[in-house]
Each structure stands twice: as C-alpha cells, then as structure tokens.
Design a protein around this motif. Structure first.
Motif, mmCIF file in Angstrom:
data_model
loop_
_atom_site.group_PDB
_atom_site.id
_atom_site.type_symbol
_atom_site.label_atom_id
_atom_site.label_comp_id
_atom_site.label_asym_id
_atom_site.label_seq_id
_atom_site.Cartn_x
_atom_site.Cartn_y
_atom_site.Cartn_z
ATOM 1 N N THR A 1 25.966 80.324 34.550
ATOM 2 C CA THR A 1 25.550 79.109 33.867
ATOM 3 C C THR A 1 26.801 78.302 33.530
ATOM 4 N N PHE B 1 23.042 73.864 35.364
ATOM 5 C CA PHE B 1 24.344 73.196 35.243
ATOM 6 C C PHE B 1 24.168 72.036 34.272
ATOM 7 N N LYS C 1 28.042 78.258 40.498
ATOM 8 C CA LYS C 1 26.689 78.111 39.970
ATOM 9 C C LYS C 1 25.698 78.892 40.838
#
Lengths: 255, 288
Positions: free
Chosen positions: A200, A33, A195
């Motif tokens: 991504t 992240f 996530k």
C-alpha cells in the motif's frame, strides 16, 4: 471498499500559535495507491510525520489495522509495518550502495545481536539486498559509494532501503523531488511495480502526470485541514478543490 | 644516518602508543558525538592495574589482561551510568566526563598513592639491539607490532563485520540508523567499552616504556590523543592512525633538534591545523 490499513481520527498538531494539522480524519485502504495533494504549507509533510511517529499529535489518534499506535515511536511503527521516505534524501554517503541496502535488510531480517560476524555470511540478507538493488535498477552500481550516485539514484537507493524493511504501507514524501526529467518516468514505473506486489502506498506529490498515472484515490488538504477525497475524476470536478487548490482555475487531473 | 633512523623508529613507536588512545577517542567522538575527557583516566587505570599486578605476580600476560579487562569494565560502567544520560548535550558531557576524570584519578591516588611508582619491562621485552649503527629498543619494536595489529584488526572489524558496518553508518548519521529499526544505543555501550579497553591497554603498555608511573600521566597522554584526533580528522580511525604516526615522529624529531619547544610543539601543531585545515591534515574528518 478494501480493508482499512491506516486511519487517523481527528488528528491535530499545534506548533505555538500555528495549528499545522487540524482535526484530520482519513482512511488509507489496503493495496490502494493514495496521493495527498495540497498547496505548499497545507500540512502534508507534517501529517506524514504524525503517521510515521516523528511527531506526537496534540490531539487525535492514529490506528494501524485498528490498533491504536498513537503512542508508538518511529522504530516501533517500522516494526508494525509502516515505512517512510523523507523529502530530503537520506542515505549513508560513505557506505557503498550495497552496504546501505544491507544495513536495512539485516535490520528487517532481525539477525540478532551477533557481534563481529562477517556481514557477508548472511546469505539471505545478501540475496535480499541484491534483489532490491535489481528492483530499483541500481545493481550495477552496488560497489560504488552512495556519494558517487546522482541525486535521482540516491532517491532510488533510499527507496530500496525503505523497501528492505518490508513495510505493509509505504509513505513517500515527494520521491521525485530534485530528479531530472528523464528519471521521473523510471520512478513512476518503479512505484507501479511496488504497488502491484501488494504494498500500500501513500504519496505526497506535486507532479500531476505522476499523480494521474498512479493514484487510485486523492486526498486534498488545505491549510492543515482535510478538504475532500475521491478518485482523481471525482476530485477534479469538485468545485471546492478548484476554488481552494487552484484559486478558481481548472484542476487538470484527468485530462 | 643511524641517528635519524633511530629517531624515526622511536617516533613511530611513540605514535603507536598514542594511537591506542587516539583511535578509540576518535571513534567514540565520531559515533556518539561524545568528547570523552575521562579517556586519560582509563589510560591511567590501565597503567596502575598493570603495574600493580605485574609488580605483585610478575606474570606479564595476566597483567596486560587485567588492565584491558578493568578498562572494559570501567567503560561499561561509565557509559551505562553516566554518559548514556547526556547524549546530545555537549556541555553536560564535558561536565560529566571531567567529573569522572577527577574522581577516578583521585581514586588512583587513594589506592596506589600519590608517589611515583616504578614499573619494569618484562625480561623478554627488555634489551637493546644495535644494527648498522641503529639502536633498536626491543620494547619499542613490540609497541610497533601492537600498533600494527590493532590498526589492521580495527580496520578489518570496521570494514568487514556487521557491527563494523553499523558503526560506520552510525558515525555518519546515528539517527538514521535508528530509523532503520536498529537500536544504535546498544552499540554505543559496546563501542565505548572497547574504546576504554584500548585506553587501558595503552596505559599498560606505556608505563613499562616510561619506567615509572604517576597519577598525572593520564591527563598528559589524553592531551596528545586529543591533538591526534584533531590532526587526523575527527571520527576517522585511519586518520587517527596517520595522525598518531605524524605526531610521534614530529615529537621525536623536535625533541632531538629543538628540545626547548618539544612540549609546546604538538599544541602549536593542533592550533595550526584547526586554523588552516579544520577537517584534519588528511581531510578525513567526519561531517556531523
């Protein structure tokens, strides 16, 4: 270090005399992240537009999984797996909530050019739309017109639409902009779930509680240029960041 | 009393005819942002093809089918070769579609002559019934049936099918449909061709009602269709249905009560709507 999903190489764009993005080279790792931070006018949204293909760079290159995608249109990049949301909400106000998601889901399912077939007949597309609506907590609003939703709900709907395209990397430009205080934690939870499912995410955000709660990595931009990157802890100790981003104050990222 | 009902009946049937042109004009405008000044020409070609085949073979279904097919074909030709090059450029669209209108109207004169030609109604649709003082022209009743079928059918396609959903989304924001990875341009061609086919059908149904056909009728009916689009709200299918009924009845009533102003009344009406209710009488205009 994980595999690099999205990468830029000395990317720049010039609008007249203004170099909005100047020789930025960054890498986005898979399943991480990443948050892009920077003061207003740092070129974050312009940089996003270069990643999603809305703008063509004046110099430099964009790579997705080591493939040069610099010349690709936004549509082609969606097919590659790059999904994005916009700073301003983008839903079809006169369509129902379910129809909005279905439109995106049937595009992703690539159901072909079969005219006039009732859209209700696409069982998989329907199931996928309902699943997505459930994920963003809008399933009970499915029959309403999108214009009847609150602003925060519209942003969630938009997120569901981008997710319907099944992106490998999700570019989110201030997804909580204009949201009420109560709605922000819901969005944070939602992004965390996305996530965890292996998508991504690259985020542009100002809200520090959100950045802190979600980010594995921060990238700082100032005046169209890359300043530094690292995990939140590292970045907050960087004297350059303190200087540039907060004018010498303390960056309260980890506290 | 009988007169009033007859008047309403005639107005509604005229409205149904205008609707075939206006609805297609409105959807093309809403979806593609194209102001199509060649729409009346497609109407005219539908009329001439119908009259030509019908006067030659006497086969009514074949004549209608031919008119619709020619409209559809011309629609694909217009969109693929000309209009697809000028999307987003309003002034170029006006020049291109006006050019098409002039060229294809002249072609009608080349093929079928500049003289007025006579068009008969098929025998099973001609005739008049009198019912409690109300005069019912069978052909007008038929027009109303066609209008209802097209309205219901069009509405079902728009609300219940996949392509209809994409068109409704495209009318609201075509760029965003594109950004979802759906090639909206492909839908532009098909919608434009269907719109052209509807205009062709309009022409084919109009000429037997009128009894005669000449090459100026395309432009005259196109003007009425544009007025309906403004009254009903630009880009709205249902709006153009309501607008067509309204205009049809209004013209019939004014033609009866104040025949002197019956020609200017629709234009006056449009001007008033533009001044006071720019989103159309029913507030259905699509915001672009």
């Amino acid at each position: 270090m994980g595999e690099i999903l999205l990468r830029t190489e000395d990317i720049s764009i010039q609008f007249g005399a203004l170099k909005a993005v100047n020789k930025v080279s960054i890498s986005i790792e898979e399943n991480k992240f990443t948050t892009i931070l920077g003061p207003n006018g740092a070129g974050k949204t312009t940089f996003f537009n270069l990643l999603s293909g809305l703008y063509k760079p004046t110099e430099g290159k964009v790579f997705f999984r080591d493939k040069d995608i610099t010349g690709q249109t936004p549509q082609e990049r969606i097919k590659e797996g790059i999904g994005r949301s916009f700073q301003l909400t983008n839903v079809f106000p006169k369509l129902t909530v379910r129809e909005n998601v279905r439109l995106a889901a049937q595009s992703a399912a690539n159901v072909g050019f079969r005219l006039f077939k009732s859209y209700k007949s696409y069982a998989e597309v329907n199931a996928r739309s309902d699943e997505l609506l459930e994920q963003v907590l809008l399933h009970d609003k499915a029959p309403l017109r999108a214009s009847e939703l609150t602003h925060g709900e519209q942003r969630k709907l938009e997120l569901a639409m981008v997710l319907a395209l099944e992106p490998e990397v999700l570019l989110l430009d201030e997804p909580t902009a204009g949201m009420s205080v109560e709605e922000v934690p819901v969005m944070i939870d939602l992004l965390r779930q996305i996530k965890e499912k292996g998508t991504t995410i690259v985020l542009i955000e100002h809200k520090m509680n959100m950045v802190k709660a979600l980010s594995d990595k921060l990238i700082i931009m100032v005046n169209g240029e890359f300043l530094c990157e690292g995990d939140p802890e590292e970045v907050s100790r960087n004297p350059e960041v303190m200087e540039a981003y907060l004018g010498g104050g303390v960056v309260n990222v980890t506290a | 009393m009988g007169n009033i009902v007859t008047l309403l009946f005639n107005g509604i049937s005229e409205g149904c005819l205008i609707f075939l042109m206006a609805s297609s004009l409105s959807v093309v405008l809403g979806l593609m942002g194209v102001v199509n000044f060649a729409h009346g020409t497609l109407f005219l070609w539908g009329g001439y093809v119908y009259a030509w085949i019908y006067n030659w073979t006497g086969n009514w279904p074949l004549s209608i089918l031919a008119a619709v097919t020619v409209g559809f074909g011309l629609g694909i030709l217009f969109e693929k070769i000309f209009i697809s090059r000028v999307y987003g450029n309003m002034s170029a669209q006006i020049m291109v579609t006006l050019g098409l209108q002039i060229v294809f109207t002249e072609l009608c004169r080349v093929f079928w002559g500049a003289q007025q030609i006579t068009v008969a109604r098929p025998s099973f649709l001609s005739g008049v019934s009198n019912f409690a003082g109300i005069t019912i022209v069978h052909y007008r009743l038929f027009l109303i049936v066609v209008g209802v079928v097209v309205t219901v059918g069009g509405q079902l396609v728009l609300t219940k099918t996949r392509v209809g959903m994409i068109i409704r989304a495209g009318v609201q924001n075509s760029e965003m449909v594109d950004s979802l990875g759906i090639n909206i341009k492909r839908y532009f061609t098909i919608v434009f061709a269907i719109a052209a086919a509807l205009a062709g059908l309009g022409g084919a149904l109009y000429s037997p009602l009128n009894g005669t056909l000449n090459s100026n009728m395309g432009a005259a009916n196109q003007l009425l269709a544009f007025i309906v689009v403004v009254i009903g709200g630009m880009g709205s299918f249902i709006g153009s249905a309501l607008g067509s009924l309204f205009l049809g009845i209004m013209v019939a009533v004014i033609g009866w009560v104040l025949p002197d102003i019956s020609l200017v009344a629709p234009v006056l009406m449009m001007a008033l709507v533009l001044i006071f209710k720019p989103k159309g009488l029913f507030g259905l205009a699509v915001r672009k």
